[in-house]
Design a protein around this motif. Structure first.
Motif, PDB file in Angstrom:
ATOM      1  N   SER A  23       0.826  -1.217   0.000  1.00  0.00           N
ATOM      2  CA  SER A  23       0.000   0.000   0.000  1.00  0.00           C
ATOM      3  C   SER A  23       0.852   1.255   0.000  1.00  0.00           C
ATOM      4  O   SER A  23       0.583   2.200  -0.741  1.00  0.00           O
ATOM      5  N   SER A  60       0.766   3.386  -3.532  1.00  0.00           N
ATOM      6  CA  SER A  60       0.035   4.652  -3.388  1.00  0.00           C
ATOM      7  C   SER A  60       0.847   5.846  -3.861  1.00  0.00           C
ATOM      8  O   SER A  60       0.279   6.924  -4.099  1.00  0.00           O
ATOM      9  N   PHE A 114      -4.393   7.134   1.211  1.00  0.00           N
ATOM     10  CA  PHE A 114      -4.357   6.014   0.264  1.00  0.00           C
ATOM     11  C   PHE A 114      -3.784   4.762   0.933  1.00  0.00           C
ATOM     12  O   PHE A 114      -4.310   3.654   0.773  1.00  0.00           O
ATOM     13  N   THR A 115      -2.705   4.944   1.674  1.00  0.00           N
ATOM     14  CA  THR A 115      -2.032   3.816   2.337  1.00  0.00           C
ATOM     15  C   THR A 115      -2.968   3.138   3.340  1.00  0.00           C
ATOM     16  O   THR A 115      -3.083   1.906   3.376  1.00  0.00           O
ATOM     17  N   THR A 157      -5.282  -3.411  -4.233  1.00  0.00           N
ATOM     18  CA  THR A 157      -4.360  -2.282  -4.070  1.00  0.00           C
ATOM     19  C   THR A 157      -3.668  -1.958  -5.388  1.00  0.00           C
ATOM     20  O   THR A 157      -3.647  -0.804  -5.834  1.00  0.00           O
ATOM     21  N   THR A 208      -4.665   1.473  -7.563  1.00  0.00           N
ATOM     22  CA  THR A 208      -3.617   2.501  -7.621  1.00  0.00           C
ATOM     23  C   THR A 208      -3.201   2.736  -9.070  1.00  0.00           C
ATOM     24  O   THR A 208      -2.945   3.884  -9.466  1.00  0.00           O
TER      25      THR A 208
END
Length: 515
Positions: free
Chosen positions: A397, A401, A439-440, A452, A456
């Motif tokens: 992540s 991200s 985002f993470t 993920t 992304t």
């Protein structure tokens, strides 16, 4: 190799790789974009780029501009780095050494000088998203210690490379040609990790080594002080003679001769010599020096480093280092910097560096995924398996991200009105780091590496494809306009994001949900 030694190197490779994986991904990803940070800044400003080579800079006018801004230059050492695509020349001023200098004059400061308009600006008057990414590349946002953290990560990366070569040495050639897309997941990641690792091996080794030097050189210099009995000035005068200083004698009563004449004199002496840094030592003093450090054109010599120092008041040469006979000590540093920054091959070399940096990012991620698959076995305790999976979700992540937040940062940076220039740094910092964190957290909590990666890439691609559109709407710099005006730097950024976005869409189309 004995089995015990193999296991030692295997664990060294695995542990060192896992410990630094997320941070190393950030370094390489941001480093890839940092290669074009100057082009990004020019793109953000939207001003036509009219490049000026260092030998064409009007140094006399530059000094007049500084004085017109109310700066007292007497007794100062001035360092100038000639303009790049941003058309800004860095001007650093030390505190004045003159005995009559005021407290204000004794304070060091630095500026940017526009070499077409000869207007002075401070560093924070226009903070670019390119500058943010470049500084994140060596963790500059962590005060004092960031660059050392980056250096130690580079050192552990060097260990991972060397130990990886040792454990794969016997099969490094045969495994390079092996790819089994229908095998189990761990096998697929292992094949990809090995093949791409071998392709990028020289690049990765070079970057690990040069990063150690650039980030940890201050620590390397510590033991050297003992050789010179603690005399730092003597040590630096030999290792970095460009930083040599002179005692202040007295202020001259004569008018200062033209500095431009000295540049022309140097150009006549060495026609292919290009100034890289220009120094004025003891400005306005009886022993005022004008120093030009530079390199021969890369087409003539890769490491043609030279220097010439003039006594300004007598118009005589006091020191000369012929660029055709560059010596050893300084050439090592020049070679390291040139290899690391890739500033000797134009945009073509930057594209190659970018591709190799992204390949390295994939090698890092595939290494993490191999580690996860190897530790997701039934014989491993549930607690450990749960922790490993959670760590893997977080790593992926954090890394993935970066792509959408970088593209989004480009859009916001371009859209900010110039009236907010003084607040740009705060706005971009808030957007980039808070957005990256959100985002993470969202993708980490989703606990699905496929989701993920997929989303992304989708977000990054969509934001990226809007980069040239927003550029055209905000500043009127449409792709066809930039092509007609031969604005290579601005055009390159637009085309770059189009290509990156299309590649991302292509990857998305080939992605298959794991069974």
């Amino acid at each position: 190799m004995a089995k015990r030694n193999y296991n030692v190197f295997f664990h060294l490779h695995t542990v060192s790789g896992i410990i630094i994986s997320a941070a190393l991904f950030i370094i390489f990803f941001c480093g890839a974009f940092a290669l074009i940070k100057d082009e990004i800044t020019a793109w953000e400003k939207g001003e036509n780029v009219d490049m000026e080579i260092a030998s064409d800079v009007d140094y006399d006018r530059a000094m007049q501009t500084l004085e017109q801004e109310g700066l007292n230059l007497s007794g100062r050492d001035i360092r100038m780095i000639p303009p790049d695509v941003k058309q800004k020349m860095f001007v650093g001023l030390t505190g004045s050494k003159a005995k009559t200098a005021s407290d204000e004059d004794k304070i060091a400061t630095y500026y940017n000088l526009h070499t077409r308009k000869y207007e002075l600006s401070t560093y924070y008057e226009f903070y670019s998203i390119g500058e943010l990414i470049y500084r994140l590349h060596f963790f500059h946002q962590i005060p004092t210690y960031g660059i050392f953290i980056a250096g130690f990560i580079a050192f552990f990366f060097l260990l991972a490379i060397v130990s990886g070569i040792i454990i794969h040495w016997k099969k490094i050639v045969s495994n390079f040609y092996v790819f089994r897309p229908k095998a189990k997941l761990k096998t697929i990641w292992t094949d990809a990790h090995t093949a791409l690792g071998v392709i990028g091996l020289p690049f990765q080794f070079m970057f690990a080594l040069t990063s150690c030097f650039l980030c940890l050189s201050a620590l390397v210099l510590l033991p050297i002080n003992y050789v010179y009995n603690g005399d730092q000035e003597a040590a630096l005068s030999e290792l970095r003679p460009m930083q040599k200083t002179y005692e202040w004698e007295a202020e001259t009563i004569k008018n200062i001769p033209s500095l431009n004449d000295l540049v022309e004199k140097t150009e006549a002496k060495w026609p292919d010599f290009e100034p890289a840094q220009v120094y004025i030592k003891n400005y306005g003093g009886t022993n005022m020096k004008f120093q030009i450090d530079g390199l021969l054109n890369p087409k003539e010599a890769f490491l043609g480093h030279g220097r010439i120092v003039y006594d300004v008041m007598t118009n005589t040469i006091t020191e000369e280092k012929n660029p055709e006979d560059p010596g050893y000590a300084e050439v090592v540093e020049v070679a390291i910097r040139r290899l690391h920054f890739g500033d000797f091959g134009g945009l073509a070399l930057k594209i190659i560096y970018f591709a190799l940096a992204i390949i390295t990012c994939f090698v890092i991620l595939s290494g993490v995924l191999i580690w996860l698959e190897a530790r997701d076995k039934k014989h491993i305790a549930d607690k450990k398996r749960k922790f490993n999976r959670g760590l893997g979700y977080f790593y992926i992540s954090v890394c993935m991200s970066l792509y959408p937040i970088t593209a989004l940062g480009m859009l916001v940076a371009k859209s900010l009105p110039r009236s907010l220039d003084l607040s740009r740094q705060y706005i971009l910092y808030a957007l980039f780091f808070i957005g990256w964190l959100l985002f993470t957290l969202i993708f980490s909590l989703r606990k699905n590496n496929y989701i993920t990666t997929k989303y992304t890439l989708i977000l990054g691609s969509i934001f990226g494809i809007f980069v040239p559109i927003v550029n055209g709407i905000v500043s009127g710099n449409w792709i066809w306009t930039m092509y007609q005006q031969n604005q290579t730097a601005i055009l390159f950024v637009d085309l770059f994001w189009i290509v990156v976005s299309l590649i991302s869409f292509g990857i998305l189309m080939r992605m298959k949900k794991p069974v």
